[in-house]
Design a protein around this motif. Structure first.
Motif, PDB file in Angstrom:
ATOM      1  N   GLU A 152       0.786  -1.041  -0.268  1.00 12.70           N
ATOM      2  CA  GLU A 152       0.099   0.035   0.368  1.00 12.70           C
ATOM      3  C   GLU A 152       0.776   1.152  -0.312  1.00 12.70           C
ATOM      4  O   GLU A 152       1.763   1.664   0.145  1.00 12.70           O
ATOM      5  CB  GLU A 152      -1.454   0.221   1.854  1.00 12.70           C
ATOM      6  N   ASP A 207      -8.225   2.864  -4.337  1.00 14.62           N
ATOM      7  CA  ASP A 207      -8.858   2.270  -4.083  1.00 14.62           C
ATOM      8  C   ASP A 207      -9.918   3.063  -2.862  1.00 14.62           C
ATOM      9  O   ASP A 207      -9.129   3.617  -2.816  1.00 14.62           O
ATOM     10  CB  ASP A 207      -8.879   0.831  -2.772  1.00 14.62           C
ATOM     11  N   ARG A 249     -13.043  -0.395  -0.025  1.00 11.45           N
ATOM     12  CA  ARG A 249     -11.737  -1.439  -0.387  1.00 11.45           C
ATOM     13  C   ARG A 249     -12.572  -2.514  -1.269  1.00 11.45           C
ATOM     14  O   ARG A 249     -12.667  -3.673  -1.233  1.00 11.45           O
ATOM     15  CB  ARG A 249     -10.695  -2.063   0.562  1.00 11.45           C
ATOM     16  N   SER A 261      -8.086  -2.156   4.808  1.00  8.44           N
ATOM     17  CA  SER A 261      -7.303  -3.811   4.022  1.00  8.44           C
ATOM     18  C   SER A 261      -7.341  -4.617   5.183  1.00  8.44           C
ATOM     19  O   SER A 261      -7.842  -5.933   4.360  1.00  8.44           O
ATOM     20  CB  SER A 261      -6.180  -3.124   3.560  1.00  8.44           C
TER      21      SER A 261
END
Length: 245
Positions: A172, A206, A210, A235
């Protein structure tokens, strides 16, 4: 001084619980276990693979084999020709399995200068659900040609094809502070299929829900997921819900 050195060595090699000295093989196992704490280790000893300690108890439970006390450890064993069958069973139960092999043959060792010393051993394979490929699969194909009807083997155990098992890696990038507070994030994924060499990669923006990440994970159906040391709460919550199913 010689006596003191022997005494110090004995103290180091002493099992404090049982007050007995570890055998050379047990010390070798302990050293290997330090390196691979999260794996069930199969140690090649002649014509058998042996499990020690907690690994032996796991093997006895999952493989339905006999486990007993030997010196300082519980131990269990399987014949070498059944290795790949038992590795598959353990991996199917969710265990990481390490195969420790002898690096010397008995014949070469008998002819060498170190014939009275311990066999050298090292880890040659580490299997998980997504990496059950390599030598054990090759060994299966060779061994199938030598099977007879008298062999006590379930044929389905050794003829089942390896499924498409993806290993998925997720990373990420939080972007700017405003985006992180909203939960928006840039996500990168890479999925590898070790049995075929297929690689799939993607990166995308995103939202806090998510949905993009969820759609990709559900599409790939990975058997293993590698995550970064720090993962956003959104996440982590999504991955947790998917893996719990």
């Amino acid at each position: 001084k010689s006596h003191e050195n022997i005494q110090n060595t004995s103290d180091i090699n002493l099992n404090k619980r049982t007050k007995t000295i570890y055998t050379p093989l047990e010390l070798q196992f302990l050293e290997m276990k330090k390196q691979y704490k999260d794996a069930v280790l199969c140690v090649e000893c002649g014509y058998k693979y042996r499990f020690f300690g907690e690994d032996a108890e796991i093997a006895a439970k999952e493989l339905n084999i006999y486990c007993h006390q030997n010196h300082n450890f519980m131990t269990a064993s399987i014949p070498t020709h059944r290795l790949f069958v038992h590795v598959r069973r353990l991996v199917a139960k969710g265990y990481k399995v390490g195969v420790i092999k002898q690096m010397e043959t008995a014949a070469l060792k008998a002819a060498g200068e170190n014939k009275s010393s311990l066999f050298s051993r090292k880890l040659t394979a580490l299997y998980t659900k997504s990496t059950l490929i390599g030598e054990d699969i090759l060994y299966k194909e060779i061994w199938l040609h030598t099977l007879t009807f008298d062999d006590s083997v379930d044929v389905e155990e050794v003829t089942t094809d390896v499924p498409d098992n993806y290993l998925l890696c997720i990373c990420e990038n939080g972007g700017n502070l405003k985006a992180r507070k909203k939960g928006d994030i840039v996500i990168g994924i890479m999925a590898v299929q070790p049995t075929t060499g297929e690689v799939i990669f993607d990166n995308f923006q995103d939202s806090a829900s998510r949905l993009e990440l969820e759609s990709r994970v559900l599409r790939l159906q990975p058997v293993e997921i590698l995550l970064p040391s720090s993962l956003s709460d959104q996440s982590e919550k999504l991955i947790g819900s998917i893996t719990s199913m």
